[in-house]
Design a protein around this motif. Structure first.
Motif, mmCIF file in Angstrom:
data_model
loop_
_atom_site.group_PDB
_atom_site.id
_atom_site.type_symbol
_atom_site.label_atom_id
_atom_site.label_comp_id
_atom_site.label_asym_id
_atom_site.label_seq_id
_atom_site.Cartn_x
_atom_site.Cartn_y
_atom_site.Cartn_z
ATOM 1 N N ALA A 13 0.836 -1.203 0.000
ATOM 2 C CA ALA A 13 0.000 0.000 0.000
ATOM 3 C C ALA A 13 0.871 1.253 0.000
ATOM 4 O O ALA A 13 0.612 2.209 -0.741
ATOM 5 C CB ALA A 13 -0.940 -0.003 1.214
ATOM 6 N N GLU A 14 1.920 1.224 0.793
ATOM 7 C CA GLU A 14 2.829 2.371 0.852
ATOM 8 C C GLU A 14 3.524 2.587 -0.497
ATOM 9 O O GLU A 14 3.632 3.720 -0.966
ATOM 10 C CB GLU A 14 3.861 2.152 1.955
ATOM 11 C CG GLU A 14 4.692 3.384 2.226
ATOM 12 C CD GLU A 14 5.592 3.206 3.431
ATOM 13 O OE1 GLU A 14 6.724 3.714 3.372
ATOM 14 O OE2 GLU A 14 5.172 2.571 4.414
ATOM 15 N N GLN A 19 -4.318 3.445 0.513
ATOM 16 C CA GLN A 19 -4.636 2.970 1.858
ATOM 17 C C GLN A 19 -4.449 1.447 1.927
ATOM 18 O O GLN A 19 -4.567 0.745 0.914
ATOM 19 C CB GLN A 19 -6.085 3.315 2.220
ATOM 20 C CG GLN A 19 -6.365 4.791 2.295
ATOM 21 C CD GLN A 19 -5.643 5.426 3.457
ATOM 22 O OE1 GLN A 19 -5.628 4.896 4.561
ATOM 23 N NE2 GLN A 19 -5.032 6.571 3.211
ATOM 24 N N HIS A 20 -4.197 0.953 3.125
ATOM 25 C CA HIS A 20 -4.031 -0.488 3.344
ATOM 26 C C HIS A 20 -5.246 -1.253 2.844
ATOM 27 O O HIS A 20 -5.117 -2.298 2.189
ATOM 28 C CB HIS A 20 -3.779 -0.762 4.835
ATOM 29 C CG HIS A 20 -3.522 -2.199 5.141
ATOM 30 N ND1 HIS A 20 -4.521 -3.043 5.552
ATOM 31 C CD2 HIS A 20 -2.397 -2.943 5.064
ATOM 32 C CE1 HIS A 20 -4.014 -4.254 5.734
ATOM 33 N NE2 HIS A 20 -2.729 -4.216 5.454
ATOM 34 N N ASN A 21 -6.443 -0.730 3.110
ATOM 35 C CA ASN A 21 -7.665 -1.416 2.679
ATOM 36 C C ASN A 21 -7.722 -1.558 1.159
ATOM 37 O O ASN A 21 -8.227 -2.548 0.648
ATOM 38 C CB ASN A 21 -8.905 -0.678 3.172
ATOM 39 C CG ASN A 21 -9.114 -0.829 4.654
ATOM 40 O OD1 ASN A 21 -8.488 -1.667 5.302
ATOM 41 N ND2 ASN A 21 -9.967 -0.006 5.215
ATOM 42 N N THR A 22 -7.205 -0.571 0.440
ATOM 43 C CA THR A 22 -7.194 -0.638 -1.020
ATOM 44 C C THR A 22 -6.294 -1.776 -1.478
ATOM 45 O O THR A 22 -6.664 -2.541 -2.381
ATOM 46 C CB THR A 22 -6.722 0.699 -1.611
ATOM 47 O OG1 THR A 22 -7.600 1.738 -1.156
ATOM 48 C CG2 THR A 22 -6.701 0.668 -3.130
ATOM 49 N N ALA A 23 -5.134 -1.921 -0.874
ATOM 50 C CA ALA A 23 -4.239 -3.030 -1.215
ATOM 51 C C ALA A 23 -4.912 -4.370 -0.913
ATOM 52 O O ALA A 23 -4.764 -5.332 -1.676
ATOM 53 C CB ALA A 23 -2.915 -2.902 -0.470
ATOM 54 N N GLN A 24 -5.649 -4.435 0.178
ATOM 55 C CA GLN A 24 -6.376 -5.671 0.513
ATOM 56 C C GLN A 24 -7.406 -5.988 -0.567
ATOM 57 O O GLN A 24 -7.567 -7.148 -0.954
ATOM 58 C CB GLN A 24 -7.082 -5.537 1.859
ATOM 59 C CG GLN A 24 -6.157 -5.602 3.040
ATOM 60 C CD GLN A 24 -6.906 -5.448 4.342
ATOM 61 O OE1 GLN A 24 -7.762 -4.566 4.492
ATOM 62 N NE2 GLN A 24 -6.572 -6.289 5.304
#
Length: 86
Positions: A13-14, A19-24
């Protein structure tokens, strides 16, 4: 091969600037596509390993994927995602 050789969804994500949720969501969508036989060329690659229940990738794997992904918010990206269909 230690943990330092791998990156997780938070690090991805970084790298992507999301956002972390987007990567998920990217990961879950790719898993579903592989399972259903509808994987797209721009889907996140399968994890290189799983530690416990945590999927992880080699940074090189992710960097290759990022470079190969169609851009976002452009007509070319939309065209690529539609597979040339309007």
């Amino acid at each position: 091969m230690g943990d330092a050789d791998f990156i997780d969804l938070a690090a991805i994500a970084e790298l992507l600037g999301v956002q972390h949720n987007t990567a998920q969501v990217y990961h879950k969508r790719a898993v579903r596509g592989r399972r259903e036989g509808t994987e797209k060329p721009w889907d996140m690659p399968a994890p290189d390993a799983v530690f416990g229940r945590r999927p992880v990738w080699r940074e090189g794997t992710i960097r290759k994927w990022i470079e190969a992904r169609p851009g976002t918010n452009t007509e070319a990206a939309t065209e690529a995602r539609r597979g040339g269909r309007s």
